[in-house]
Design a protein around this motif. Structure first.
Motif, PDB file in Angstrom:
ATOM      1  N   LEU A  92       0.932   6.477  -2.154  1.00 42.58           N
ATOM      2  CA  LEU A  92       0.277   5.172  -2.156  1.00 42.58           C
ATOM      3  C   LEU A  92       1.268   4.060  -1.828  1.00 42.58           C
ATOM      4  CD1 LEU A  92      -2.236   3.489  -2.605  1.00 42.58           C
ATOM      5  CD2 LEU A  92      -1.787   3.538  -5.072  1.00 42.58           C
ATOM      6  N   ALA A  93       2.520   4.209  -2.287  1.00 40.43           N
ATOM      7  CA  ALA A  93       3.551   3.219  -1.966  1.00 40.43           C
ATOM      8  C   ALA A  93       3.799   3.150  -0.461  1.00 40.43           C
ATOM      9  CB  ALA A  93       4.851   3.561  -2.693  1.00 40.43           C
ATOM     10  N   LEU A  94       3.765   4.290   0.210  1.00 45.65           N
ATOM     11  CA  LEU A  94       3.969   4.298   1.661  1.00 45.65           C
ATOM     12  C   LEU A  94       2.812   3.588   2.378  1.00 45.65           C
ATOM     13  CD1 LEU A  94       5.321   7.920   2.214  1.00 45.65           C
ATOM     14  CD2 LEU A  94       6.612   5.792   2.078  1.00 45.65           C
ATOM     15  N   VAL A 150       0.454   6.480 -11.585  1.00 46.67           N
ATOM     16  CA  VAL A 150       0.418   6.361 -10.129  1.00 46.67           C
ATOM     17  C   VAL A 150       0.729   4.931  -9.692  1.00 46.67           C
ATOM     18  CG1 VAL A 150      -1.051   6.559  -8.097  1.00 46.67           C
ATOM     19  CG2 VAL A 150      -1.189   8.289  -9.895  1.00 46.67           C
ATOM     20  N   LEU A 151       0.058   3.961 -10.291  1.00 47.43           N
ATOM     21  CA  LEU A 151       0.249   2.566  -9.887  1.00 47.43           C
ATOM     22  C   LEU A 151       1.615   2.032 -10.296  1.00 47.43           C
ATOM     23  CD1 LEU A 151      -3.260   1.041 -10.675  1.00 47.43           C
ATOM     24  CD2 LEU A 151      -2.312   1.670  -8.453  1.00 47.43           C
ATOM     25  N   ALA A 152       2.148   2.514 -11.419  1.00 43.40           N
ATOM     26  CA  ALA A 152       3.466   2.047 -11.862  1.00 43.40           C
ATOM     27  C   ALA A 152       4.549   2.413 -10.846  1.00 43.40           C
ATOM     28  CB  ALA A 152       3.801   2.635 -13.226  1.00 43.40           C
ATOM     29  N   ILE A 153       4.355   3.514 -10.133  1.00 39.12           N
ATOM     30  CA  ILE A 153       5.283   3.883  -9.064  1.00 39.12           C
ATOM     31  C   ILE A 153       4.920   3.169  -7.776  1.00 39.12           C
ATOM     32  CG2 ILE A 153       6.104   5.789  -7.622  1.00 39.12           C
ATOM     33  CD1 ILE A 153       5.665   7.655  -9.998  1.00 39.12           C
ATOM     34  N   ALA A 154       3.625   3.106  -7.468  1.00 35.10           N
ATOM     35  CA  ALA A 154       3.179   2.604  -6.168  1.00 35.10           C
ATOM     36  C   ALA A 154       3.448   1.115  -5.986  1.00 35.10           C
ATOM     37  CB  ALA A 154       1.685   2.884  -5.995  1.00 35.10           C
ATOM     38  N   VAL A 155       3.260   0.310  -7.035  1.00 33.44           N
ATOM     39  CA  VAL A 155       3.380  -1.146  -6.866  1.00 33.44           C
ATOM     40  C   VAL A 155       4.813  -1.565  -6.526  1.00 33.44           C
ATOM     41  CG1 VAL A 155       3.164  -3.370  -8.034  1.00 33.44           C
ATOM     42  CG2 VAL A 155       1.357  -1.672  -8.274  1.00 33.44           C
ATOM     43  N   PRO A 156       5.823  -1.239  -7.352  1.00 31.53           N
ATOM     44  CA  PRO A 156       7.184  -1.669  -6.972  1.00 31.53           C
ATOM     45  C   PRO A 156       7.710  -0.946  -5.740  1.00 31.53           C
ATOM     46  CG  PRO A 156       7.259  -0.293  -8.933  1.00 31.53           C
ATOM     47  CD  PRO A 156       5.822  -0.555  -8.660  1.00 31.53           C
ATOM     48  N   TYR A 157       7.426   0.351  -5.624  1.00 34.73           N
ATOM     49  CA  TYR A 157       7.885   1.089  -4.445  1.00 34.73           C
ATOM     50  C   TYR A 157       7.211   0.569  -3.178  1.00 34.73           C
ATOM     51  CZ  TYR A 157      10.599   4.770  -6.737  1.00 34.73           C
ATOM     52  OH  TYR A 157      11.564   5.470  -7.402  1.00 34.73           O
ATOM     53  N   GLY A 158       5.935   0.184  -3.283  1.00 31.90           N
ATOM     54  CA  GLY A 158       5.248  -0.365  -2.119  1.00 31.90           C
ATOM     55  C   GLY A 158       5.897  -1.638  -1.628  1.00 31.90           C
ATOM     56  N   ALA A 159       6.326  -2.507  -2.561  1.00 32.02           N
ATOM     57  CA  ALA A 159       6.988  -3.752  -2.172  1.00 32.02           C
ATOM     58  C   ALA A 159       8.342  -3.477  -1.512  1.00 32.02           C
ATOM     59  CB  ALA A 159       7.166  -4.644  -3.399  1.00 32.02           C
ATOM     60  N   VAL A 160       9.093  -2.539  -2.081  1.00 38.63           N
ATOM     61  CA  VAL A 160      10.392  -2.192  -1.489  1.00 38.63           C
ATOM     62  C   VAL A 160      10.196  -1.564  -0.113  1.00 38.63           C
ATOM     63  CG1 VAL A 160      12.435  -0.737  -1.747  1.00 38.63           C
ATOM     64  CG2 VAL A 160      11.494  -1.907  -3.739  1.00 38.63           C
ATOM     65  N   THR A 161       9.224  -0.658  -0.019  1.00 36.94           N
ATOM     66  CA  THR A 161       8.968   0.021   1.249  1.00 36.94           C
ATOM     67  C   THR A 161       8.518  -0.965   2.321  1.00 36.94           C
ATOM     68  OG1 THR A 161       8.332   2.027   0.047  1.00 36.94           O
ATOM     69  CG2 THR A 161       7.653   1.871   2.345  1.00 36.94           C
ATOM     70  N   ALA A 162       7.695  -1.943   1.955  1.00 37.30           N
ATOM     71  CA  ALA A 162       7.255  -2.947   2.925  1.00 37.30           C
ATOM     72  C   ALA A 162       8.443  -3.701   3.498  1.00 37.30           C
ATOM     73  CB  ALA A 162       6.272  -3.913   2.264  1.00 37.30           C
ATOM     74  N   THR A 163       9.397  -4.052   2.641  1.00 41.14           N
ATOM     75  CA  THR A 163      10.585  -4.777   3.109  1.00 41.14           C
ATOM     76  C   THR A 163      11.410  -3.926   4.063  1.00 41.14           C
ATOM     77  OG1 THR A 163      10.648  -5.992   1.015  1.00 41.14           O
ATOM     78  CG2 THR A 163      12.636  -6.017   2.352  1.00 41.14           C
ATOM     79  N   VAL A 164      11.627  -2.657   3.688  1.00 38.18           N
ATOM     80  CA  VAL A 164      12.445  -1.776   4.529  1.00 38.18           C
ATOM     81  C   VAL A 164      11.730  -1.474   5.842  1.00 38.18           C
ATOM     82  CG1 VAL A 164      13.502   0.505   4.677  1.00 38.18           C
ATOM     83  CG2 VAL A 164      13.615  -0.769   2.531  1.00 38.18           C
TER      84      VAL A 164
END
Length: 536
Positions: A92-94, A150-164
């Motif tokens: 979901l983060a991706l 699921v969301l606890a991983i997806a939310v911060p990882y999604g923000a980091v992934t968007a930046t990268v």
């Protein structure tokens, strides 16, 4: 040594650059000394002699882990929960990162710099909070639902992934994108066909790296009650069943090893020159197929229901928490506590990164795979890589509890726990940097009669200084968030204050502390970026 690039830079510019580097170096020394002093290293005894016996029992249990079939069955079930959280959270983060990348890419905004800065600023909030913090907040809204993990991983990882992802898209040649825009295509369509094909390799490589990280995050969430191997590890540790602890640690190490090997194979395949033959790459196709199958299995295994996210109870709880947290508290006593614990948090992160960087430099030569090495060298390297794997497989709070056997309570155990964990991550990254570095200077020194240590010191270290410091600064940005995790479980820093306020349901104070954490994380990100720029 003066390089061709150095000679191309005017003397005045080189002087200004060198002065900036010296200024940053002096700042780092002063900050490290202040952090060590703040951790209590110079203020008296920090050892706890009474805990040495318990530490000995913990260490010796590593040689006789619990192998009872019943307990192994429990560990296997916990491992499945961890894998399911990691796959769905990381997946979901991706998705969030791919969508967010189009919103924060420089090319999307063009010359509208204010809009681009505002979009990037919005991402500072979700990525500034550790996934464990998100887990605690989501529990208060969704209860003990699998969506929390699921969301606890997806939310911060999604923000980091968007930046990268946005940075990767901005780095590729933009001729195709500009041509499509000039032909009338929309920004999204132009990015899809003009930028994505060129950046596909880097995006795929980073995606698998994020899935590796999601495994460790899923373990962390288990420590705060989300289930999985982290939860089992916490239960065994609390009951002082060291044999069970080590069985769980070895299971964690095996999961991390599988994720590391799979991710490494994909990244190497992406970095390799394209095959001249037609057809898809079988390794990449198989890897993507396995991930898709794991996503389908995880959805079935966790039995996620989208209705839980929009249920009447979830809406009521979200409305209550949001209204109760606004406006944030401005009590003087709370602000004083926030300032004091923020200083402790900063000290913990600096000590952790200094310890990890020093350890990584010492072990990098052994951790790197050396072509043509003898059997003894290969065995030693495999052992070092295994130790680094176990160091990063165990969450920092567990290392803090172990260190409290031999250290007095305070900031130092938390800082060293983060240092041990960060050494596991940084040691691997520095080892890979050594593998990719030019070996010719070392080989020339060895051919001239230099010892192996001398060839490493004069032939490898100078070229690795810049990349290693850049990696260390990146890990500092991560460590400042991990200090909150350590604090949530009582090892010091601002996380202790956050945990206490959440336990008391003091939502205005929680909002204030969360704001301070985001500001602190953002400040460290800015300082680290400026320092990396000075090293270039």
């Amino acid at each position: 040594m003066t390089t061709v690039l150095d000679r191309a830079v005017p003397p005045a510019a080189r002087l200004a650059r060198d002065r900036r580097r010296w200024a940053w170096g002096l700042t780092a020394v002063v900050l490290t000394a202040a952090a060590l002093a703040g951790a209590g290293l110079f203020s008296g005894s920090v050892l706890n002699p009474g805990g040495s016996a318990q530490f000995g029992r913990f260490a010796t249990a590593a040689l006789r882990p619990e192998l009872d079939p019943g307990f192994l069955s429990v560990v296997a079930g916990s491992a499945l929960v961890t894998v399911a959280y990691a796959v769905l959270g990381g997946g979901l983060a991706l998705v969030l990162g791919a969508v967010g990348a189009a919103l924060v890419s420089r090319r999307t905004w063009g010359r509208r710099r204010s809009g681009w800065l505002a979009a990037r600023g919005l991402l500072a909030v979700p990525r500034g909070l550790h996934e464990a913090v998100w887990g605690l907040l989501l529990v208060n809204v969704l209860g003990l639902d699998p969506w929390v993990g699921v969301l606890a991983i997806a939310v911060p990882y999604g923000a980091v992934t968007a930046t990268v992802f946005a940075d990767l898209l901005d780095e590729v040649p933009g001729g195709g994108y500009e041509a499509l825009r000039a032909a009338g295509a929309g920004r999204g369509t132009a990015a899809l066909y003009g930028l994505l094909p060129s950046a596909a390799g880097g995006l795929l490589s980073y995606s698998f790296y994020r899935l590796e990280c999601a495994v460790r995050s899923a373990v962390v969430l288990g420590l705060i009650g989300a289930g999985g191997l982290g939860y089992q590890l916490a239960l065994s540790f609390t009951s002082l069943r060291w044999e069970q602890v080590w069985t769980t640690v070895y299971a964690l190490g095996l999961l991390c090893l599988l994720a590391d090997v799979g991710g490494r194979a994909v990244r190497r395949r992406v970095a390799a020159p394209p095959s001249p033959g037609p057809g898809r790459d079988p390794v990449l196709t198989t890897a993507v197929g396995i991930v898709v199958a794991l996503v389908a299995w995880s959805l079935w295994f966790l039995a996620l229901s989208p209705a839980a996210l929009v249920s009447a109870r979830a809406r009521e709880q979200l409305s209550y928490v949001a209204s109760a947290a606004w406006p944030p508290s401005t009590q003087r006593s709370l602000l004083a506590d926030v300032a004091a614990t923020a200083v402790d948090t900063l000290a913990m992160s600096v000590v952790a990164v200094v310890v990890a960087t020093a350890g990584a430099l010492l072990l990098a030569g052994l951790a790197a795979r050396s072509p043509g090495a003898g059997p003894v060298r290969r065995a030693g390297g495999a052992l070092v890589r295994l130790v680094l794997l176990l160091l990063r497989a165990v969450p920092p709070p567990v290392w803090a509890l172990v260190l409290l056997f031999v250290l007095l309570p305070g900031v130092l155990p938390g800082a060293l726990a983060l240092g041990v964990y960060t050494l596991g991550v940084l040691g691997r990254l520095v080892g890979e940097a050594v593998e990719e570095a030019d070996r010719r200077p070392r080989e020339a020194l060895r051919a001239a009669g230099a010892s192996a240590a001398g060839a490493w010191l004069y032939g490898a270290v100078p070229a690795l200084t810049g990349p290693v410091l850049a990696l260390a600064l990146h890990r500092w940005e991560v460590a400042i968030r991990d200090t909150v995790l350590v604090g949530l479980l009582g090892a010091g820093g601002i996380g202790v204050l956050l945990s206490a306020r959440i336990s008391a349901f003091d939502w205005p104070a929680v909002a204030t502390v969360l704001g301070a954490i985001v500001v602190l994380s953002f400040a460290v990100d800015v300082v680290a970026e400026r320092a990396r720029a000075a090293l270039r």
